[in-house]
Structures are given as structure tokens and as C-alpha cells.
Design a protein around this motif. Structure first.
Motif, PDB file in Angstrom:
ATOM      1  N   ARG A  93       0.823  -1.210   0.000  1.00  0.00           N
ATOM      2  CA  ARG A  93       0.000   0.000   0.000  1.00  0.00           C
ATOM      3  C   ARG A  93       0.857   1.260   0.000  1.00  0.00           C
ATOM      4  NH1 ARG A  93      -5.353  -0.848   0.670  1.00  0.00           N
ATOM      5  NH2 ARG A  93      -6.021  -2.861   1.532  1.00  0.00           N
ATOM      6  N   ASN A  94       2.061   1.180  -0.487  1.00  0.00           N
ATOM      7  CA  ASN A  94       2.912   2.364  -0.488  1.00  0.00           C
ATOM      8  C   ASN A  94       3.780   2.413  -1.735  1.00  0.00           C
ATOM      9  OD1 ASN A  94       4.405   0.125   1.068  1.00  0.00           O
ATOM     10  ND2 ASN A  94       6.034   1.576   0.569  1.00  0.00           N
ATOM     11  N   ARG A 134       1.495   6.702   0.965  1.00  0.00           N
ATOM     12  CA  ARG A 134       0.982   5.574   1.741  1.00  0.00           C
ATOM     13  C   ARG A 134      -0.544   5.622   1.702  1.00  0.00           C
ATOM     14  NH1 ARG A 134       4.706   7.741   5.093  1.00  0.00           N
ATOM     15  NH2 ARG A 134       3.160   8.431   6.606  1.00  0.00           N
ATOM     16  N   ASP A 136      -4.361   4.035   2.661  1.00  0.00           N
ATOM     17  CA  ASP A 136      -5.058   3.174   3.615  1.00  0.00           C
ATOM     18  C   ASP A 136      -6.149   2.387   2.876  1.00  0.00           C
ATOM     19  OD1 ASP A 136      -7.244   4.859   3.233  1.00  0.00           O
ATOM     20  OD2 ASP A 136      -7.009   5.893   5.150  1.00  0.00           O
TER      21      ASP A 136
END
Length: 199
Positions: A93-94, A134, A136
Motif C-alpha cells: 500500500r505504499n 501511503r 489506507d
């Protein structure tokens, strides 16, 4: 029962293949919006709950605080540009990408250089920088835009000195000179001389 290492790796790679195009697309749109100086487009990408920080922002910003900061940067550097140079690293997720930040300092620059604002210097800025994104689970993004503040200061004509506040019996500080363009010789000059005895 425990999952086999092969299934764990397969799940990770599947997540990367799904997430990578979305994250790369966001990064490209984000840089494009900055290069076009399109504040509304930048704000659209930074949805509610997203945040941004850089060495001049003095903390994480979102909403109208981020809009004001972005506008201040574009005002300070009217030809501000971000050039993607790589490398690019992608996780679950980054995303982390190297880029070059450049522009001419033709407007007041507020934030993190020790004074309220730096008057226009007309100097060219060229910084190697790193942007970290990043995401979520809800798709909100935290943008961490990193560049060397001391290098920025030096390129704008600042003295970037590193010194301890205290070392042994010594305390360190700074000085300044005020020049208002008066070429007349001074009427008086004062000098303070400190002589330490027994030390």
C-alpha cells in the motif's frame, strides 16, 4: 491450519499487481497537477482524510491548510516543476519515488527556515527529492515529500551551519547584520571582549 509460504507469496504478489497501477496512476496525476500549478486538481486528489507534509510545512497538513501551503509554494516558485527521476519502489500500500524539484525563487517563501518568510532571491532551485505515498484501505493517502532543508537553504543563499547548543563549558549561538544601504561611516563601534580566568 497455517498457510503455505507459496500461498502467502502468491497473495502478496496479487496485491501488488492490483495496487501498483492505481498507485502509479495517482503518483503521475499528482505530479502532473503540481507541474500544471492546478491547485483544484491537487485538492481533488487529496481527498478528505488525506494528508501532506514536507520540510517547510511544519507538520502534516490537510484540507484548507494544505491548499494554502501548496499555493504558497507555487507563489514562491512560479515555475515550480517536479521531474520524476526514479528509482520507484512499490509495496502493498505504499510507493516511494525519486524526483527532481526545481524552480526560480520569485515570491515570498513561508515556513521552516527560521523566519516568517524568505523574500524573493531570484535564485534557481534544483533539489533531489523523494516522495512517499501511503494508502489506507479507504483509499486516503498520506504524502511525505522529503528534500534536504539545508540544501534548499544554501541554494537560496542561507548559511546552513550545524553546531551544538552546548559543549562542555561553551554555549553556541548565531549573529546577524542589518544593512539598510547607509554608506556613511559609523559614528561608533562597540566591541565586547570576554576574558575567562582560571578556566
Amino acid at each position: 491450519p497455517s498457510m503455505s509460504p507459496i500461498k502467502i507469496l502468491a497473495g502478496l504478489f496479487k496485491g501488488l499487481f492490483v495496487q501498483s497501477p492505481r498507485m502509479l496512476g495517482f503518483a503521475q496525476r499528482f505530479l502532473d497537477a503540481w507541474n500544471k500549478h492546478d491547485i483544484d486538481a491537487i485538492m481533488t486528489l487529496m481527498a478528505q482524510g488525506s494528508s501532506y507534509r514536507d520540510p517547510l510545512s511544519q507538520g502534516a497538513l490537510s484540507g484548507e491548510a494544505f491548499r494554502a501551503h501548496a499555493q504558497a509554494l507555487i507563489t514562491a516558485f512560479p515555475n515550480l516543476s517536479f521531474e520524476l527521476t526514479g528509482p520507484i519502489s512499490i509495496g502493498d500500500r505504499n510507493l516511494v519515488a525519486g524526483y527532481r524539484l526545481s524552480g526560480r525563487h520569485d515570491g515570498p517563501l513561508p515556513g521552516g527556515l527560521g523566519i516568517d518568510a524568505v523574500d524573493p532571491t531570484g535564485r534557481e532551485l534544483a533539489l533531489e527529492a523523494t516522495m512517499s505515498l501511503r494508502f489506507d484501505a479507504q483509499g486516503q493517502v498520506c504524502v511525505d515529500n522529503h528534500f534536504a532543508l539545508d540544501t534548499l537553504a544554501e541554494q537560496l543563499g542561507f548559511l546552513a551551519l550545524l553546531m551544538p547548543r552546548e559543549q562542555g563549558d561553551y554555549q553556541f549561538g548565531a549573529y546577524y547584520r542589518l544593512n539598510r544601504g547607509n554608506r556613511a561611516p559609523p559614528e561608533a563601534i562597540g566591541i565586547t571582549w570576554l576574558l575567562v580566568r582560571g578556566g
